[in-house]
Design a protein around this motif. Structure first.
Motif, mmCIF file in Angstrom:
data_model
loop_
_atom_site.group_PDB
_atom_site.id
_atom_site.type_symbol
_atom_site.label_atom_id
_atom_site.label_comp_id
_atom_site.label_asym_id
_atom_site.label_seq_id
_atom_site.Cartn_x
_atom_site.Cartn_y
_atom_site.Cartn_z
ATOM 1 N N TRP A 198 0.556 -1.188 -0.081
ATOM 2 C CA TRP A 198 0.188 -0.010 0.032
ATOM 3 C C TRP A 198 0.834 1.334 -0.125
ATOM 4 C CZ3 TRP A 198 -4.508 -1.562 4.093
ATOM 5 C CH2 TRP A 198 -5.358 -2.421 3.303
ATOM 6 N N GLY A 199 2.207 1.087 0.407
ATOM 7 C CA GLY A 199 2.935 2.473 0.301
ATOM 8 C C GLY A 199 2.984 2.762 -1.260
ATOM 9 N N THR A 200 2.798 2.088 -2.155
ATOM 10 C CA THR A 200 2.769 2.607 -3.508
ATOM 11 C C THR A 200 1.756 3.336 -3.868
ATOM 12 O OG1 THR A 200 3.519 -0.030 -3.835
ATOM 13 C CG2 THR A 200 2.910 1.323 -5.923
ATOM 14 N N ALA A 201 0.382 3.170 -3.120
ATOM 15 C CA ALA A 201 -0.616 3.990 -3.462
ATOM 16 C C ALA A 201 -0.313 5.406 -2.841
ATOM 17 C CB ALA A 201 -1.749 3.422 -2.870
ATOM 18 N N ARG A 202 0.321 5.362 -1.792
ATOM 19 C CA ARG A 202 0.576 6.679 -1.343
ATOM 20 C C ARG A 202 1.505 7.481 -2.328
ATOM 21 N NH1 ARG A 202 3.084 7.422 4.263
ATOM 22 N NH2 ARG A 202 2.046 9.460 3.927
ATOM 23 N N LEU A 203 2.339 7.116 -3.049
ATOM 24 C CA LEU A 203 3.077 7.696 -3.916
ATOM 25 C C LEU A 203 2.437 8.248 -5.267
ATOM 26 C CD1 LEU A 203 6.425 5.645 -4.050
ATOM 27 C CD2 LEU A 203 5.580 7.161 -2.249
ATOM 28 N N SER A 289 -11.466 2.337 6.551
ATOM 29 C CA SER A 289 -11.826 1.356 5.735
ATOM 30 C C SER A 289 -11.943 1.934 4.064
ATOM 31 C CB SER A 289 -13.319 0.504 5.913
ATOM 32 O OG SER A 289 -14.123 1.399 5.928
ATOM 33 N N GLU A 290 -12.493 3.123 4.184
ATOM 34 C CA GLU A 290 -12.425 3.644 2.894
ATOM 35 C C GLU A 290 -11.238 4.121 2.239
ATOM 36 O OE1 GLU A 290 -15.828 6.727 2.406
ATOM 37 O OE2 GLU A 290 -15.893 6.176 4.670
ATOM 38 N N ALA A 291 -10.509 4.554 3.170
ATOM 39 C CA ALA A 291 -8.991 4.913 2.516
ATOM 40 C C ALA A 291 -8.108 3.518 2.260
ATOM 41 C CB ALA A 291 -8.004 5.612 3.652
ATOM 42 N N ARG A 292 -8.255 2.486 3.116
ATOM 43 C CA ARG A 292 -7.646 1.113 2.961
ATOM 44 C C ARG A 292 -8.047 0.564 1.513
ATOM 45 N NH1 ARG A 292 -5.286 -1.530 7.476
ATOM 46 N NH2 ARG A 292 -6.159 -3.403 6.902
ATOM 47 N N ASP A 293 -9.652 0.800 1.240
ATOM 48 C CA ASP A 293 -9.965 0.307 -0.004
ATOM 49 C C ASP A 293 -9.505 0.986 -1.067
ATOM 50 O OD1 ASP A 293 -12.303 -1.182 -1.519
ATOM 51 O OD2 ASP A 293 -12.686 0.801 -1.894
ATOM 52 N N LEU A 294 -9.154 2.233 -0.979
ATOM 53 C CA LEU A 294 -8.844 3.134 -2.197
ATOM 54 C C LEU A 294 -7.442 2.628 -2.363
ATOM 55 C CD1 LEU A 294 -8.906 5.313 -4.113
ATOM 56 C CD2 LEU A 294 -8.292 7.014 -2.327
ATOM 57 N N ARG A 295 -6.581 2.520 -1.395
ATOM 58 C CA ARG A 295 -5.184 2.263 -1.596
ATOM 59 C C ARG A 295 -4.987 0.669 -2.266
ATOM 60 N NH1 ARG A 295 -4.068 5.615 3.175
ATOM 61 N NH2 ARG A 295 -4.812 3.949 4.510
ATOM 62 N N SER A 296 -5.829 0.066 -1.666
ATOM 63 C CA SER A 296 -5.793 -1.600 -2.514
ATOM 64 C C SER A 296 -6.222 -1.304 -3.675
ATOM 65 C CB SER A 296 -6.906 -2.368 -1.408
ATOM 66 O OG SER A 296 -7.060 -3.721 -2.174
ATOM 67 N N ARG A 297 -7.211 -0.450 -4.137
ATOM 68 C CA ARG A 297 -7.931 -0.492 -5.532
ATOM 69 C C ARG A 297 -6.710 0.158 -6.515
ATOM 70 N NH1 ARG A 297 -11.560 2.854 -6.238
ATOM 71 N NH2 ARG A 297 -12.040 3.463 -4.117
ATOM 72 N N VAL A 298 -5.940 1.193 -6.058
ATOM 73 C CA VAL A 298 -4.755 1.889 -6.568
ATOM 74 C C VAL A 298 -3.769 0.814 -6.958
ATOM 75 C CG1 VAL A 298 -3.061 3.516 -6.619
ATOM 76 C CG2 VAL A 298 -5.295 4.261 -5.962
ATOM 77 N N CYS A 299 -3.292 -0.141 -6.007
ATOM 78 C CA CYS A 299 -2.211 -1.093 -6.085
ATOM 79 C C CYS A 299 -2.946 -2.177 -6.960
ATOM 80 C CB CYS A 299 -1.985 -1.591 -4.641
ATOM 81 S SG CYS A 299 -0.897 -0.367 -3.536
ATOM 82 N N ASP A 300 -4.183 -2.569 -6.973
ATOM 83 C CA ASP A 300 -4.481 -3.673 -7.961
ATOM 84 C C ASP A 300 -4.464 -3.158 -9.327
ATOM 85 O OD1 ASP A 300 -5.016 -5.163 -5.761
ATOM 86 O OD2 ASP A 300 -7.413 -4.941 -5.828
ATOM 87 N N TYR A 301 -4.806 -1.847 -9.512
ATOM 88 C CA TYR A 301 -4.798 -1.466 -11.008
ATOM 89 C C TYR A 301 -3.065 -1.412 -11.388
ATOM 90 C CZ TYR A 301 -5.447 1.649 -14.783
ATOM 91 O OH TYR A 301 -5.313 2.361 -16.134
ATOM 92 N N LEU A 302 -2.257 -0.593 -10.637
ATOM 93 C CA LEU A 302 -1.092 -0.678 -10.909
ATOM 94 C C LEU A 302 -0.416 -1.961 -11.283
ATOM 95 C CD1 LEU A 302 0.387 1.988 -8.592
ATOM 96 C CD2 LEU A 302 -0.389 2.517 -10.853
ATOM 97 N N ARG A 303 -0.663 -3.155 -10.540
ATOM 98 C CA ARG A 303 -0.227 -4.425 -10.438
ATOM 99 C C ARG A 303 -0.486 -4.911 -11.937
ATOM 100 N NH1 ARG A 303 -0.886 -9.611 -10.407
ATOM 101 N NH2 ARG A 303 0.512 -11.112 -9.073
ATOM 102 N N GLU A 304 -1.723 -4.629 -12.362
ATOM 103 C CA GLU A 304 -2.499 -5.119 -13.572
ATOM 104 C C GLU A 304 -1.985 -4.562 -14.742
ATOM 105 O OE1 GLU A 304 -4.730 -7.266 -16.364
ATOM 106 O OE2 GLU A 304 -4.525 -7.546 -13.882
ATOM 107 N N GLN A 305 -1.187 -3.329 -14.615
ATOM 108 C CA GLN A 305 -0.503 -2.756 -15.619
ATOM 109 C C GLN A 305 0.832 -3.272 -15.948
ATOM 110 O OE1 GLN A 305 -2.596 -0.571 -17.138
ATOM 111 N NE2 GLN A 305 -3.892 -1.205 -15.681
#
Length: 379
Positions: A198-203, A289-305
């Motif tokens: 999740w640190g990735t999403a923070r960046l 929970s909302e912030a954690r969910d957003l960071r999770s979705r950002v990371c999932d998207y980046l991983r898919e790329q």
């Protein structure tokens, strides 16, 4: 949306800990980075076949970032302990002539920052210490990267004293390996990835101006440095001479996608302000929970790329379990017993007991001791 206290912590707790603003440091740093790159290029040229794909995408991203006063964030899979610097040695020398263009990166503090000599060496190489096993995404190294990704002229001048603790003429390039650990799996799962941390999403969400984000997938470095080698006798000996190294650089991620994520983050920041300090993250923005969910979705998207680039390199679709955070937690806690059909080459380094110099933290993020290593003596 950015918070001044986050940016200030990035400066005070890491970027200011070395004389990075001095000319002598800059010269020593550029010499260190250039020397390591030259040695890595020599190894690659002499013993391996390098295929670099999509360099125009990185060139275009750098030019676009320069034209729009934005930083560069590159993300890549982590296959080997030689990924950095070998990955960057595959790039043309023009990426190293200008000190401002040399990438910043993260490395495990318990591996690369265990004494004064190694700490100085990696610091000169523009590497920042990242603490694993319990410290989480809210730590100085991530704050420092957010600061590096924030252009100096975008800061609140009433809060910051310029010049900053690092001298630069334009926004920086930060590269990370979002998996956090080397991942070498045996067939049929070779060159698959862990989940992105999740640190990735923070960046992506927290710099003052959105960085230009470029995905990269590389394979072949695991052949140079396979995990089953004896670290005492074989570490400096090139393995699998003649193998092909493939580095596939993707197009920069669509600005509209990044903006959508950052708009969500801004809305959360407005919804859950820190009532005691408007300049810092609230507990809800860290752990809600909302912030954690957003960071999770950002990371999932980046991983898919990055995963799409993996397919372009000729690999089959990954096992769907590898995208699941819960799978990796269960797998690591059971030391692989939960899913015995998935086996690592060497060790699963996400198991804390296999690593030395690991700090232990309490719930407040305070150091309370150092863990013991149970890893085999030949590693």
């Amino acid at each position: 949306m950015s918070f001044d206290d986050v940016l200030q912590r990035g400066e005070d707790e890491l970027l200011s800990t070395r004389p990075r603003h001095s000319l002598s440091w800059i010269l020593a740093s550029q010499f260190t980075a250039s020397t390591v790159t030259a040695f890595s290029k020599l190894i690659l040229t002499a013993f391996y076949n390098v295929e670099l794909k999509g360099l125009n995408h990185l060139d275009n991203a750098f030019q676009y970032a320069k034209d729009n006063n934005r930083a560069i964030l590159t993300i890549a899979n982590h296959m080997s302990t030689c990924d950095d610097p070998m990955l960057f040695a595959c790039l043309p020398w023009r990426y190293f002539f200008n000190y401002d263009d040399i990438r910043w990166g993260l490395a495990a503090s318990n591996v690369c920052f265990t004494n004064k000599i190694s700490s100085a060496f990696f610091s000169l190489g523009r590497i920042l210490p990242c603490e694993r096993f319990g410290r989480g995404p809210f730590q100085p190294s991530i704050d420092a990267c957010i600061r590096l990704l924030s252009p100096d002229n975008s800061l609140n001048l009433q809060k910051f004293t310029l010049p900053p603790p690092i001298l630069r003429n334009k926004p920086s390039w930060v590269h990370i390996f979002p998996e956090g650990f080397v991942c070498q799996l045996k067939s049929p799962h070779e060159n698959s990835m862990r989940y992105f941390r999740w640190g990735t999403a923070r960046l992506v969400l927290e710099p003052t101006i959105a960085p230009v984000v470029v995905p990269i997938f590389a394979d072949g470095f695991e052949k140079i440095r396979p995990e089953e080698i004896d670290m005492k006798t074989d570490y400096l000996t090139p393995s699998n001479i003649g193998s092909t190294i493939t580095v596939n650089i993707g197009k920069a991620i669509d600005d509209n996608v990044i903006k959508s994520f950052r708009d969500e983050w801004k809305n959360l920041c407005n919804k859950y302000p820190n009532k005691d300090n408007n300049d810092d993250l609230s507990d809800e923005l860290k752990f809600g929970s909302e912030a954690r969910d957003l960071r999770s979705r950002v990371c999932d998207y980046l991983r898919e790329q990055v995963a799409q680039l993996r397919l372009q390199n000729g690999f089959k679709e990954e096992d769907p379990r590898f995208k699941d955070v819960n799978f990796w937690k269960r797998y690591t806690l059971s030391r692989g017993n939960s899913d015995p059909d998935i086996q690592f080459v060497g060790l699963n380094w996400a198991i804390k007991e296999y690593q030395r110099h690991v700090k232990l933290y309490n719930d407040k993020g305070e150091v309370i001791g150092e863990g013991k290593s149970e890893r085999p003596s030949n590693l």
